[in-house]
Design an enzyme around this catalytic site. Structure first.
Site, short mmCIF file in Angstrom:
data_model
loop_
_atom_site.label_atom_id
_atom_site.label_comp_id
_atom_site.label_asym_id
_atom_site.label_seq_id
_atom_site.Cartn_x
_atom_site.Cartn_y
_atom_site.Cartn_z
N LYS A 1 0.88 -1.17 0.00
CA LYS A 1 0.00 0.00 0.00
C LYS A 1 0.92 1.23 0.00
O LYS A 1 1.43 1.64 1.05
CB LYS A 1 -0.87 -0.05 1.26
CG LYS A 1 -2.03 0.92 1.34
CD LYS A 1 -1.59 2.26 1.47
CE LYS A 1 -2.42 3.42 1.58
NZ LYS A 1 -1.90 4.48 0.72
N GLY B 1 5.45 5.25 9.07
CA GLY B 1 4.53 6.36 8.95
C GLY B 1 4.26 6.93 10.33
O GLY B 1 5.09 6.78 11.24
N THR C 1 2.65 7.58 14.09
CA THR C 1 2.35 6.72 15.25
C THR C 1 0.85 6.40 15.27
O THR C 1 0.46 5.24 15.52
CB THR C 1 2.77 7.45 16.54
OG1 THR C 1 4.16 7.77 16.42
CG2 THR C 1 2.57 6.59 17.77
N GLU D 1 5.07 16.30 17.21
CA GLU D 1 5.75 16.19 15.91
C GLU D 1 5.06 17.13 14.92
O GLU D 1 3.83 17.16 14.83
CB GLU D 1 5.66 14.75 15.39
CG GLU D 1 6.37 14.58 14.07
CD GLU D 1 6.37 13.15 13.52
OE1 GLU D 1 5.31 12.53 13.47
OE2 GLU D 1 7.46 12.68 13.14
N CYS E 1 11.99 11.68 9.16
CA CYS E 1 11.58 11.24 10.50
C CYS E 1 12.66 11.62 11.51
O CYS E 1 12.39 11.79 12.69
CB CYS E 1 11.36 9.74 10.49
SG CYS E 1 12.57 8.92 9.46
N GLU F 1 8.07 1.61 12.13
CA GLU F 1 8.88 2.77 12.51
C GLU F 1 7.98 3.98 12.36
O GLU F 1 7.39 4.18 11.30
CB GLU F 1 10.12 2.89 11.61
CG GLU F 1 11.12 1.75 11.81
CD GLU F 1 11.63 1.62 13.23
OE1 GLU F 1 11.62 2.61 13.98
OE2 GLU F 1 12.02 0.50 13.62
P1 NAD Z 1 1.06 8.47 7.49
O1 NAD Z 1 0.88 7.68 8.74
O2 NAD Z 1 0.06 9.52 7.19
O3 NAD Z 1 1.00 7.49 6.23
C1 NAD Z 1 1.83 6.35 6.14
C2 NAD Z 1 1.13 5.33 5.27
O4 NAD Z 1 -0.04 4.87 5.96
C3 NAD Z 1 0.62 5.90 3.94
O5 NAD Z 1 0.77 4.93 2.93
C4 NAD Z 1 -0.84 6.16 4.22
O6 NAD Z 1 -1.65 6.16 3.07
C5 NAD Z 1 -1.18 4.99 5.13
N1 NAD Z 1 -2.35 5.21 5.97
C6 NAD Z 1 -2.86 6.38 6.42
N2 NAD Z 1 -3.93 6.14 7.22
C7 NAD Z 1 -4.08 4.80 7.28
C8 NAD Z 1 -4.98 3.93 7.96
N3 NAD Z 1 -5.96 4.42 8.75
N4 NAD Z 1 -4.82 2.60 7.83
C9 NAD Z 1 -3.82 2.10 7.05
N5 NAD Z 1 -2.93 2.88 6.40
C10 NAD Z 1 -3.07 4.20 6.49
O7 NAD Z 1 2.55 9.01 7.44
P2 NAD Z 1 3.27 9.90 6.31
O8 NAD Z 1 2.66 11.27 6.32
O9 NAD Z 1 3.33 9.17 5.01
O10 NAD Z 1 4.75 9.97 6.86
C11 NAD Z 1 5.10 10.83 7.89
C12 NAD Z 1 5.22 10.09 9.20
O11 NAD Z 1 6.07 8.98 9.03
C13 NAD Z 1 5.85 10.92 10.30
O12 NAD Z 1 5.17 10.69 11.50
C14 NAD Z 1 7.27 10.39 10.37
O13 NAD Z 1 7.91 10.56 11.60
C15 NAD Z 1 7.05 8.95 10.05
N6 NAD Z 1 8.27 8.32 9.54
C16 NAD Z 1 8.98 7.56 10.40
C17 NAD Z 1 10.16 6.94 9.98
C18 NAD Z 1 10.96 6.09 10.93
O14 NAD Z 1 11.85 5.38 10.47
N7 NAD Z 1 10.67 6.11 12.21
C19 NAD Z 1 10.59 7.11 8.66
C20 NAD Z 1 9.82 7.88 7.80
C21 NAD Z 1 8.65 8.48 8.25
#
Ligand code: NAD
Length: 544
Positions: free
Chosen positions: A212, A265, A267, A425, A327, A293
Site C-alpha cells: 500500500k 509512517g 504513530t 511532531e 523522520c 517505525e
Molecule cells: P502516514 O501515517 O500519514 O501514512 C503512512 C502510510 O499509511 C501511507 O501509505 C498512508 O496512506 C497509510 N495510511 C494512512 N492512514 C491509514 C490507515 N488508517 N490505515 C492504514 N494505512 C493508512 O505518514 P506519512 O505522512 O506518510 O509519513 C510521515 C510520518 O512517518 C511521520 O510521522 C514520520 O515521523 C514517520 N516516519 C517515520 C520513519 C521512521 O523510520 N521512524 C521514517 C519515515 C517516516
C-alpha cells in the site's frame, strides 16, 4: 542444479553522484525531469502481475506546483484487495521454495539497474512527486535504495549461515521458513528507499507482499514496481495497491492469511493497524509480526562546551533539509542561554544564503512540503507560536501556498520547555529552541528525556567528553539513533541501522540484520543418525 555455498560479503555503499552541470548524470537527469514533467502517467494497480484499472481515479501533483498533474491513478476497492491476497498466496507456493540465492540475485539486479539505467527515472520521479532537490533524491532514491538491496543480501547470508552445533550421533540445523501468509507493507511519502525496503526485505526472505504505497509518493513507487519486474521478480510476489489505507488495512488485517505488517509512517496510523490486528488475532494462522517505525520529536542537546559553528550547521541542515520532513529531522533544541545569540545569528546568515523554490531549478536548497494537509498543519503551529506569550518566531515563519506548498525555514524560541512545538511532531521546517541557564544543564537534559513520548533520534554537542558521556547515559532511551557532535539525521545503511523505541516504533532497525529476523520463523531440525532401540540405554543404573 545450484549446490554452491555462496556468501555475500558486506558491500560498499553506493556513491552519491555530484550531478555537476554538464556531467552525464546531470544531463540524463534534466532530460528525464523534462520528460516526466510533460507527461501524465496513468498508474494502475498491479495484481498478480496484471494491470488493474478500476476507473476510480485520483491525481498525483507536484508539491512545488500543486496545479501541475504528474499522474492519475486507479484506486483499489475491497474486491481488488481480496484479489491481491489470492494472487500473493498463489505466488507464495513457488516463491517460498525458490532458492534464496535466486531471490538474492533479483535484489542485486535491482541495485544494478537502479545504479545505472533506472537512476534518472526514479530520482526524477522522487524530485517531482515528493518535492526533493537533486541531492536529497540522490541520497534517498538512488544511494539508500541500492544500499538496502545490497546490504540485505549480505545480512540474509549471515542469517542463513547461523547454524547450531551438532551433538554426537545427530545433525542439527536451522531452516529459516518464510512466514505462513502474506506481509502487508504500508509505506510513507518521505523516502523512496523506505518504500522499497518495506516490500523487498520480507520478499528477500521468501515472503509475498501486498504493497500500500503513499498517495503522495505514487510516481516513484510505481516506477520501482516496473523496475522489480525488469529485475525478474515473479508476478504476484508484490502486489501494488494504490488506494485508501484505511480500507486496505481493514481488508488485510481481517484476512486469515495476514502474517505481518511492515510499516513506516505516523504513530497514530501504526497504532490503528496494530489495534485491528489485535481484534482479529483469533482468525490468523500464526501471531503476526508487527514491525513499525513511526513518529519522532528529534532533538539536539547543546552542552556549554560545544562549538557554536558546528551547532548552527547541525541545526540548520538537520532541521531544514527536505523541509524537515525526515523522520530524523531536528525539531527541538536545548541550548545554553549564553550561546544562543551567537547560534541564532549564524542561523540567520545561513537562511539568507539559501533559496526556496521548485525542484527543476537546481539552485534551490529548500523546496515545498508535501501537500495541503501538511502545509495547513505547519502553518497552524507557526500561527499558534506567534500568538503565544511563551514563544516568538525569531527566523522565517512565512507560508505561501499560491503556487506550491512553501514554508520558510522557521525557528521558534520558547521560554516554556513544554511548549506545544517542543512536544508535538510537526513534520515540517520548524525548529523550536529552548535556551536554558548554562549552569543547569543537567536539569535541561532531564527535560529533554521527559518532554516527548517519542524516542527516535537525538544528538549531543560538547567538547567536554566526560559531560558528553554523562548526557549520553542520561538520554539512553530518548533516541534509538544517537549522535555525538553530529546532527541527528542522515543514517547510512550498514553503518547506523535506523529506528527508535518508545512511541517511535518497534526499533527493528532498517539497514541492519535485525529487521530480517522478523520475516522468518525458524524451524530447528534434528536428524538422529542411528536411532536408539533399547529403552534402558539412558538408565544404566536400573537393574534388569
Ligand atoms: P502516514 O501515517 O500519514 O501514512 C503512512 C502510510 O499509511 C501511507 O501509505 C498512508 O496512506 C497509510 N495510511 C494512512 N492512514 C491509514 C490507515 N488508517 N490505515 C492504514 N494505512 C493508512 O505518514 P506519512 O505522512 O506518510 O509519513 C510521515 C510520518 O512517518 C511521520 O510521522 C514520520 O515521523 C514517520 N516516519 C517515520 C520513519 C521512521 O523510520 N521512524 C521514517 C519515515 C517516516
Amino acid at each position: 542444479m545450484n549446490n554452491s555455498l555462496i556468501t555475500f560479503p558486506l558491500p560498499a555503499n553506493e556513491p552519491v553522484k555530484a550531478c555537476l552541470e554538464g556531467s552525464p548524470e546531470r544531463i540524463a537527469l534534466d532530460k528525464e525531469l523534462d520528460r516526466q514533467y510533460n507527461t501524465v502517467v496513468e498508474i494502475p494497480a498491479i495484481i498478480g502481475g496484471k494491470e488493474v484499472r478500476t476507473g476510480k481515479i485520483a491525481e498525483v501533483t507536484c508539491p512545488t506546483e500543486h496545479g501541475h498533474v504528474l499522474a492519475r491513478y486507479h484506486m483499489v476497492g475491497e474486491k481488488e484487495v481480496k484479489m491481491a491476497i489470492d494472487a500473493a498466496m498463489k505466488a507464495r507456493e513457488e516463491w517460498s521454495r525458490t532458492p534464496w540465492t535466486t531471490r538474492a540475485a533479483i535484489n542485486l539486479k535491482c541495485a544494478e539497474l537502479l545504479s545505472t539505467t533506472w537512476r534518472a527515472r526514479i530520482n526524477a520521479a522522487t524530485m517531482l512527486g515528493q518535492g526533493k532537490n537533486i541531492y536529497q533524491a540522490e541520497i534517498d532514491s538512488a544511494a539508500e535504495t541500492c544500499d538496502f538491496f545490497r546490504y540485505n543480501v549480505s545480512f540474509a547470508s549471515q542469517i542463513y549461515a547461523m547454524q547450531p552445533k551438532d551433538a554426537k550421533n545427530c545433525i542439527d540445523h536451522n531452516e529459516f521458513r518464510p512466514l505462513e501468509g502474506f506481509i502487508l507493507a504500508v509505506t510513507p511519502f518521505n523516502f523512496t528507499s523506505i518504500a522499497s525496503n518495506l516490500c523487498m526485505t520480507p520478499v528477500l526472505m521468501g515472503n509475498v507482499a501486498l504493497w500500500k504505497p503513499s498517495r503522495t509518493a505514487l510516481l516513484s513507487n510505481y516506477y520501482l514496481m516496473l523496475m522489480y519486474k525488469e529485475a525478474g521478480l515473479p508476478d504476484g510476489v508484490i502486489n501494488f495497491l494504490p488506494g485508501s489505507g484505511e480500507l486496505i488495512g481493514k481488508v488485510c488485517t481481517e484476512s486469515h492469511y495476514f502474517a505481518g505488517l511492515h510499516f513506516t509512517g505516523s504513530t497514530a496510523t501504526f497504532n490503528s493497524l496494530w489495534a485491528s490486528a489485535t481484534k482479529n488475532l483469533d482468525n490468523y494462522i500464526s501471531y503476526p509480526r508487527i514491525v513499525g517505525e513511526t513518529g519522532g520529536k528529534d532533538f539536539i542537546f547543546v552542552h556549554p562546551s560545544a562549538d557554536p559553528a558546528a551547532v548552527a550547521h547541525a541545526a540548520f541542515t538537520g532541521a531544514f533539509e527536505y523541509q524537515g520532513q525526515k523522520c530524523s529531522a531536528a525539531s527541538r533544541m536545548y541550548i545554553p542561554k549564553s550561546m544562543w545569540p551567537d547560534v541564532l545569528e549564524r542561523l540567520k546568515v545561513m537562511a539568507s544564503q539559501v533559496k526556496m523554490g521548485g525542484v527543476r531549478d537546481h539552485d534551490n536548497f529548500i523546496n515545498a512540503v508535501i501537500d495541503e494537509a501538511s502545509f495547513k498543519r505547519i502553518e497552524a503551529q507557526i500561527e499558534n507560536a506567534r500568538g503565544s506569550k511563551d514563544a516568538k518566531v525569531v527566523l522565517g515563519g512565512k507560508c505561501d501556498r499560491s503556487v506550491g506548498w512553501f514554508v520558510e525555514p522557521t525557528v521558534i524560541e520558547t521560554s516554556d520547555p513544554k511548549f506545544k512545538t517542543m512536544v508535538e511532531e510537526i513534520f515540517g521546517p520548524v525548529l523550536t529552541v529552548y535556551p536554558y541557564e548554562d549552569a543547569k544543564w543537567e536539569e535541561a537534559v532531564k527535560l529533554c528525556d521527559e518532554t516527548s513520548p517519542y524516542g527516535l533520534t537525538g544528538s549531543v554537542f560538547g567538547k567536554d567528553r566526560l559531560a558528553v558521556e554523562k548526557i549520553s547515559e542520561m538520554l539512553c532511551y530518548a533516541a534509538g539513533n544517537f549522535y555525538i557532535n553530529d546532527r541527528p539525521t542522515g543514517a547510512v545503511v550498514g553503518c547506523q541501522p535506523f529506528g527508535g523505541a518508545r512511541a517511535s516504533g518497534t526499533d527493528d532497525k532498517a539497514g541492519g540484520p535485525f529487521n530480517l529476523f522478523r520475516w522468518v520463523c525458524p524451524r530447528s531440525i534434528k536428524e538422529t543418525l542411528v536411532s536408539p532401540t533399547d529403552i534402558f540405554a539412558a538408565y544404566p543404573y536400573i537393574k534388569r
